[in-house]
Write a protein that holds these residues in place. Structure first.
Motif, PDB file in Angstrom:
ATOM      1  N   PHE A 104       0.837  -1.215   0.000  1.00 35.12           N
ATOM      2  CA  PHE A 104       0.000   0.000   0.000  1.00 35.12           C
ATOM      3  C   PHE A 104       0.865   1.256   0.000  1.00 35.12           C
ATOM      4  CE2 PHE A 104      -1.740   3.358   2.739  1.00 35.12           C
ATOM      5  CZ  PHE A 104      -2.836   3.744   1.980  1.00 35.12           C
ATOM      6  N   SER A 105       1.863   1.306   0.881  1.00 27.81           N
ATOM      7  CA  SER A 105       2.716   2.497   0.946  1.00 27.81           C
ATOM      8  C   SER A 105       3.514   2.669  -0.340  1.00 27.81           C
ATOM      9  CB  SER A 105       3.653   2.416   2.156  1.00 27.81           C
ATOM     10  OG  SER A 105       4.469   1.266   2.092  1.00 27.81           O
ATOM     11  N   THR A 106       3.931   1.550  -0.943  1.00 28.81           N
ATOM     12  CA  THR A 106       4.659   1.627  -2.208  1.00 28.81           C
ATOM     13  C   THR A 106       3.785   2.233  -3.295  1.00 28.81           C
ATOM     14  OG1 THR A 106       5.933  -0.352  -1.618  1.00 28.81           O
ATOM     15  CG2 THR A 106       5.949   0.307  -3.925  1.00 28.81           C
ATOM     16  N   VAL A 107       2.542   1.781  -3.374  1.00 27.08           N
ATOM     17  CA  VAL A 107       1.630   2.301  -4.397  1.00 27.08           C
ATOM     18  C   VAL A 107       1.303   3.770  -4.141  1.00 27.08           C
ATOM     19  CG1 VAL A 107      -0.660   2.057  -5.420  1.00 27.08           C
ATOM     20  CG2 VAL A 107       0.665   0.024  -4.855  1.00 27.08           C
ATOM     21  N   ALA A 108       1.129   4.150  -2.867  1.00 23.70           N
ATOM     22  CA  ALA A 108       0.835   5.546  -2.541  1.00 23.70           C
ATOM     23  C   ALA A 108       1.957   6.465  -3.018  1.00 23.70           C
ATOM     24  CB  ALA A 108       0.619   5.701  -1.034  1.00 23.70           C
ATOM     25  N   VAL A 109       3.194   6.068  -2.752  1.00 24.35           N
ATOM     26  CA  VAL A 109       4.331   6.864  -3.231  1.00 24.35           C
ATOM     27  C   VAL A 109       4.390   6.822  -4.750  1.00 24.35           C
ATOM     28  CG1 VAL A 109       6.827   7.156  -3.140  1.00 24.35           C
ATOM     29  CG2 VAL A 109       5.600   6.466  -1.092  1.00 24.35           C
ATOM     30  N   GLY A 110       4.040   5.668  -5.324  1.00 23.12           N
ATOM     31  CA  GLY A 110       4.023   5.557  -6.784  1.00 23.12           C
ATOM     32  C   GLY A 110       3.036   6.521  -7.418  1.00 23.12           C
ATOM     33  N   VAL A 111       1.884   6.712  -6.777  1.00 21.21           N
ATOM     34  CA  VAL A 111       0.899   7.687  -7.274  1.00 21.21           C
ATOM     35  C   VAL A 111       1.498   9.096  -7.249  1.00 21.21           C
ATOM     36  CG1 VAL A 111      -1.331   8.769  -6.794  1.00 21.21           C
ATOM     37  CG2 VAL A 111      -1.090   6.289  -6.597  1.00 21.21           C
ATOM     38  N   TYR A 112       2.164   9.436  -6.156  1.00 17.46           N
ATOM     39  CA  TYR A 112       2.801  10.747  -6.014  1.00 17.46           C
ATOM     40  C   TYR A 112       3.874  10.957  -7.083  1.00 17.46           C
ATOM     41  CZ  TYR A 112       5.951  14.220  -3.870  1.00 17.46           C
ATOM     42  OH  TYR A 112       6.768  15.295  -3.621  1.00 17.46           O
ATOM     43  N   VAL A 113       4.728   9.967  -7.262  1.00 20.09           N
ATOM     44  CA  VAL A 113       5.806  10.068  -8.249  1.00 20.09           C
ATOM     45  C   VAL A 113       5.228  10.179  -9.661  1.00 20.09           C
ATOM     46  CG1 VAL A 113       7.738   8.821  -9.288  1.00 20.09           C
ATOM     47  CG2 VAL A 113       7.491   8.881  -6.804  1.00 20.09           C
ATOM     48  N   THR A 114       4.165   9.430  -9.929  1.00 24.15           N
ATOM     49  CA  THR A 114       3.526   9.494 -11.249  1.00 24.15           C
ATOM     50  C   THR A 114       2.960  10.882 -11.523  1.00 24.15           C
ATOM     51  OG1 THR A 114       2.953   7.141 -11.149  1.00 24.15           O
ATOM     52  CG2 THR A 114       1.736   8.494 -12.715  1.00 24.15           C
ATOM     53  N   LEU A 115       2.302  11.473 -10.522  1.00 24.16           N
ATOM     54  CA  LEU A 115       1.766  12.823 -10.692  1.00 24.16           C
ATOM     55  C   LEU A 115       2.888  13.830 -10.944  1.00 24.16           C
ATOM     56  CD1 LEU A 115      -0.993  12.869  -7.922  1.00 24.16           C
ATOM     57  CD2 LEU A 115      -1.331  12.756 -10.393  1.00 24.16           C
ATOM     58  N   LEU A 116       4.012  13.665 -10.254  1.00 29.72           N
ATOM     59  CA  LEU A 116       5.153  14.546 -10.499  1.00 29.72           C
ATOM     60  C   LEU A 116       5.679  14.363 -11.919  1.00 29.72           C
ATOM     61  CD1 LEU A 116       7.210  14.241  -7.177  1.00 29.72           C
ATOM     62  CD2 LEU A 116       5.937  16.238  -7.977  1.00 29.72           C
ATOM     63  N   ALA A 117       5.757  13.107 -12.376  1.00 29.98           N
ATOM     64  CA  ALA A 117       6.242  12.829 -13.729  1.00 29.98           C
ATOM     65  C   ALA A 117       5.318  13.428 -14.788  1.00 29.98           C
ATOM     66  CB  ALA A 117       6.376  11.321 -13.944  1.00 29.98           C
ATOM     67  N   LEU A 118       4.040  13.555 -14.444  1.00 31.62           N
ATOM     68  CA  LEU A 118       3.069  14.159 -15.359  1.00 31.62           C
ATOM     69  C   LEU A 118       3.044  15.684 -15.248  1.00 31.62           C
ATOM     70  CD1 LEU A 118       0.100  11.642 -14.917  1.00 31.62           C
ATOM     71  CD2 LEU A 118       1.685  11.813 -16.856  1.00 31.62           C
ATOM     72  N   LYS A 119       4.028  16.238 -14.525  1.00 34.10           N
ATOM     73  CA  LYS A 119       4.179  17.691 -14.373  1.00 34.10           C
ATOM     74  C   LYS A 119       3.030  18.333 -13.591  1.00 34.10           C
ATOM     75  CE  LYS A 119       7.830  17.411 -16.998  1.00 34.10           C
ATOM     76  NZ  LYS A 119       9.193  17.501 -16.424  1.00 34.10           N
ATOM     77  N   LYS A 120       2.427  17.572 -12.688  1.00 28.39           N
ATOM     78  CA  LYS A 120       1.379  18.122 -11.847  1.00 28.39           C
ATOM     79  C   LYS A 120       2.002  18.831 -10.644  1.00 28.39           C
ATOM     80  CE  LYS A 120      -1.776  16.283 -14.444  1.00 28.39           C
ATOM     81  NZ  LYS A 120      -2.608  17.129 -15.335  1.00 28.39           N
ATOM     82  N   ASN A 121       1.356  19.881 -10.186  1.00 26.04           N
ATOM     83  CA  ASN A 121       1.866  20.666  -9.062  1.00 26.04           C
ATOM     84  C   ASN A 121       1.469  19.989  -7.745  1.00 26.04           C
ATOM     85  OD1 ASN A 121       2.796  22.701  -7.336  1.00 26.04           O
ATOM     86  ND2 ASN A 121       0.940  23.927  -7.591  1.00 26.04           N
ATOM     87  N   VAL A 122       2.216  18.957  -7.375  1.00 24.47           N
ATOM     88  CA  VAL A 122       1.878  18.204  -6.161  1.00 24.47           C
ATOM     89  C   VAL A 122       3.072  18.037  -5.227  1.00 24.47           C
ATOM     90  CG1 VAL A 122      -0.017  16.911  -7.222  1.00 24.47           C
ATOM     91  CG2 VAL A 122       2.306  15.996  -7.335  1.00 24.47           C
ATOM     92  N   ARG A 123       4.137  18.806  -5.429  1.00 29.50           N
ATOM     93  CA  ARG A 123       5.299  18.622  -4.556  1.00 29.50           C
ATOM     94  C   ARG A 123       4.986  18.995  -3.116  1.00 29.50           C
ATOM     95  NH1 ARG A 123      10.943  20.945  -6.624  1.00 29.50           N
ATOM     96  NH2 ARG A 123      10.829  22.499  -4.955  1.00 29.50           N
TER      97      ARG A 123
END
Length: 366
Positions: free
Chosen positions: A155-174
């Protein structure tokens, strides 16, 4: 090689892989800790003074504008009075004409450097933890979702994966990074201390391809719901902050330093809504897949088992949230409260039901 020797070799190999998995999980925790401190540095050294100066300058400008008399322009036959421009804080009920903040770095190069380091460490920790999950899967020769420990690390791996994916898509989520690493560290700490279970084979009821379908979608849904819950919680804080400013109040220095850097409440509200709305169909599929698996394993699609009941309650809660967001009178804070209640239902469905309530889904223990 005799059968006994082969069995002994396989057992030793699995134990070795389990040890590698444990080492990788602990290593990921160490890197997440470094990322946590880097995010802290981004917030602390990302020019708090610059944020304060910017806020003070805007306040001074607003005060100066407020003290300026109305502009008068003489025209033939009379005098035309032009009202001074107003500082718009709230453009309409439930919406504000407020720009997004500069981010955790505060618009400062030094803060931005710390933020980039934090993101790099987060990506590294994610890859290390992902390796630990795969090593766990190899050690048990199945999907690593047979108990709460395995569910937690995945679960924690996927949660971080969602965050990293949003960053890779240039979303303002830092801005999400500090809150994410904090809870991931808590999640992994709970997993390795309280929920840890040695590698073992599954009970017969779990030997099905539906394990890969049902449980994997449940993990993805939980991770995305978590990201949405963080956005919702921050929206409530930012909304209160903007309300206070709109009412002429003066928030505290710490609140100003933090909340001025976050996206506007409207942006946070939209982010949380889109995230929850996007994953809701998948949660619906998760429940349907679980019912099909239940029929295959126990001979009935639905039996109001505690896990099934709370999964349905969670579905109803998120359905109410999505409906509230489309209803004018329930937009904003009211809908946000429903979203947090819905995520609370999901958390209880996982932790509360598994630990405190018995049922057919209690076969794996913790």
């Amino acid at each position: 090689m005799t059968l006994a020797a082969a069995t002994e070799l396989a057992t030793a190999t699995n134990e070795h892989l389990a040890n590698i998995s444990n080492t990788l999980i602990y290593s990921a925790m160490a890197v997440y800790t470094l990322a946590f401190f880097a995010y802290i540095a981004e917030w602390l050294f990302g020019s708090r003074s610059k944020v304060a100066r910017t806020a003070a300058a805007l306040t001074a400008q607003a005060d100066a504008t407020a003290k300026t008399p109305a502009v008068t322009v003489k025209t033939a036959g009379g005098t035309a009075v032009l009202e001074r421009p107003k500082v718009v804080v709230r453009s309409a009920a439930g919406a504000r004409d407020v720009p997004d903040g500069p981010g955790a770095h505060g618009g400062d190069e030094q803060g931005d450097l710390y933020g980039r380091i934090a993101v790099s460490l987060t990506v590294l920790a994610f890859l290390v933890e992902l390796g630990g999950v795969f090593a766990r899967a190899a050690s048990v020769e199945r999907a690593p979702w047979g108990n709460m420990y395995e569910f937690n690390i995945t679960f924690s791996t996927v949660a971080v994966g969602v965050y990293v994916t949003l960053l890779a898509l240039k979303k303002n989520v830092r801005w999400l990074g500090l809150f994410l690493t904090t809870t991931v560290l808590l999640d992994l700490g709970l997993a390795v201390t309280v929920l840890y279970t040695a590698s073992d084979q599954l009970v017969p009821a779990l030997h099905s391809y539906w394990l890969y379908i049902h449980v994997s979608t449940a993990i993805v849904c939980g991770a995305v719901f978590y990201v949405g819950a963080v956005g919702t919680l921050l929206y409530l804080f930012k909304d209160s902050y903007e309300n206070k400013l709109a009412g002429g109040g003066q928030p505290g220095r710490f609140a100003t330093s933090v909340l001025e850097r976050l996206p506007a409440s409207a942006s946070l509200d939209k982010f949380a809504y889109r995230v929850n709305a996007a994953v809701f169909p998948l949660w619906t599929f998760t429940i349907i897949a679980g019912a099909i698996w239940a029929e295959s394993a126990w001979g009935r699609y639905w039996g109001w088992d505690p896990k099934e009941t709370w999964a349905f309650i969670t579905w109803v809660a998120y359905a109410c949230y999505l409906h509230a967001r489309s209803t004018v009178g329930w937009k904003g804070r009211k809908a946000a409260y429903i979203a947090l209640v819905a995520f609370g239902c999901w958390l209880f469905n996982y932790y509360g039901v598994n630990i405190f309530v018995g049922g057919k889904h209690s076969y794996a223990g913790v």
